[in-house]
Every structure is written in C-alpha cells, then in structure tokens.
Design a protein around this motif. Sequence first.
Motif, PDB file in Angstrom:
ATOM      1  N   THR A  84      14.642  19.890  -6.168  1.00 56.23           N
ATOM      2  CA  THR A  84      13.651  19.387  -7.112  1.00 56.23           C
ATOM      3  C   THR A  84      13.400  17.905  -6.897  1.00 56.23           C
ATOM      4  N   ASP A  85      14.298  17.233  -6.201  1.00 58.05           N
ATOM      5  CA  ASP A  85      14.141  15.810  -5.898  1.00 58.05           C
ATOM      6  C   ASP A  85      14.572  15.599  -4.444  1.00 58.05           C
ATOM      7  N   THR A 113       8.467  21.286  -7.472  1.00 59.66           N
ATOM      8  CA  THR A 113       8.352  20.611  -8.761  1.00 59.66           C
ATOM      9  C   THR A 113       9.518  20.942  -9.676  1.00 59.66           C
ATOM     10  N   ARG A 114       9.859  22.240  -9.760  1.00 59.95           N
ATOM     11  CA  ARG A 114      11.001  22.669 -10.567  1.00 59.95           C
ATOM     12  C   ARG A 114      11.287  24.134 -10.297  1.00 59.95           C
ATOM     13  N   PRO A 118      15.410  24.628 -15.544  1.00 57.71           N
ATOM     14  CA  PRO A 118      15.316  23.202 -15.229  1.00 57.71           C
ATOM     15  C   PRO A 118      16.661  22.527 -14.940  1.00 57.71           C
ATOM     16  N   GLU A 119      17.796  23.192 -15.210  1.00 60.73           N
ATOM     17  CA  GLU A 119      19.117  22.639 -14.865  1.00 60.73           C
ATOM     18  C   GLU A 119      19.392  22.721 -13.368  1.00 60.73           C
ATOM     19  N   TRP A 120      18.680  23.603 -12.674  1.00 62.91           N
ATOM     20  CA  TRP A 120      18.908  23.791 -11.245  1.00 62.91           C
ATOM     21  C   TRP A 120      18.246  22.667 -10.461  1.00 62.91           C
ATOM     22  N   LEU A 121      19.031  22.019  -9.618  1.00 61.62           N
ATOM     23  CA  LEU A 121      18.530  20.960  -8.747  1.00 61.62           C
ATOM     24  C   LEU A 121      18.251  21.471  -7.345  1.00 61.62           C
TER      25      LEU A 121
END
Length: 136
Positions: A84-85, A113-114, A118-121
């Motif tokens: 995600t980053d 984007t995601r 949303p906890e998953w990176l």
Amino acid sequence: MTELKRQLVSNGNPMEQIVGFSRAVRVGPYISVGGTAPVDRDGKTVGIGDVHAQTTQCFEIIKAALEQAGSGLQDIVRTRVILTDIENWKAAIDARKPYCLDARPVDTIMAVTRFVNPEWLVEIEVDAVIADHAGQ
C-alpha cells in the motif's frame, strides 16, 4: 493428450467459501498461490503497522500452501509483492529474501491504493513449477 490433474489447496479461511477462491491451485507441475494477506488462523491481521512482520506471515502461509500442494519454496519461479506504500519495499524485500534466496525467482514489486482490510500493508502472490512431476 494427457489430462492434467487439478488440485485445490485450502488453508481453512472462511472467505474461501464466501468468495469462491482457493489459497492455491495446482495443475500438473504448475502452482499459483493467490494474493496472500498477513492473517492468522482466525483471520486476524498479524503485525499491524509492521510490513516486515506482515510479509513474513504471508510467506509462512505461502510455504504451507506450497507444501500442501506437494511443492516447496524451492519451486517458486515468480513473486509479486503488493504494497500500500511503495516506500515500504525494502522492509518487504528483507522479509522475502530468506524465503526466496535459494530459488531466486523473478519478482515484481508494486503499490496499490489499499486492500480489502485497511490493516494490511502487503499481499504476496507466487507461482511455482515443480521440475520433476512424474505421475502428476
């Protein structure tokens, strides 16, 4: 022409039945392991906020799926590291390295984007080919 056997691999994730997917699918010597999220047996996120821990969890799940399909880490030919980053690429690759050092598969690193959670990176996908598949 010989028909190749198809094997579905499950790790018991309840979403497999809800969504209609398998952790991995083996057809003959080819194994594809789908987007693997950093979750424990109860579906809870492992390593919240820690991409290295999450990547390690993904590879532990992948390792178990490959073994269930009659394969192992040595047969991996491609990995896809999805983040995600993109700035987290180094931590993810540091976690990936011990699982892939012997096989040295090709690799793709990309950002999205995601994820659904949303906890998953990170999510990881792998493809493997078993070199000696006599009788499969």
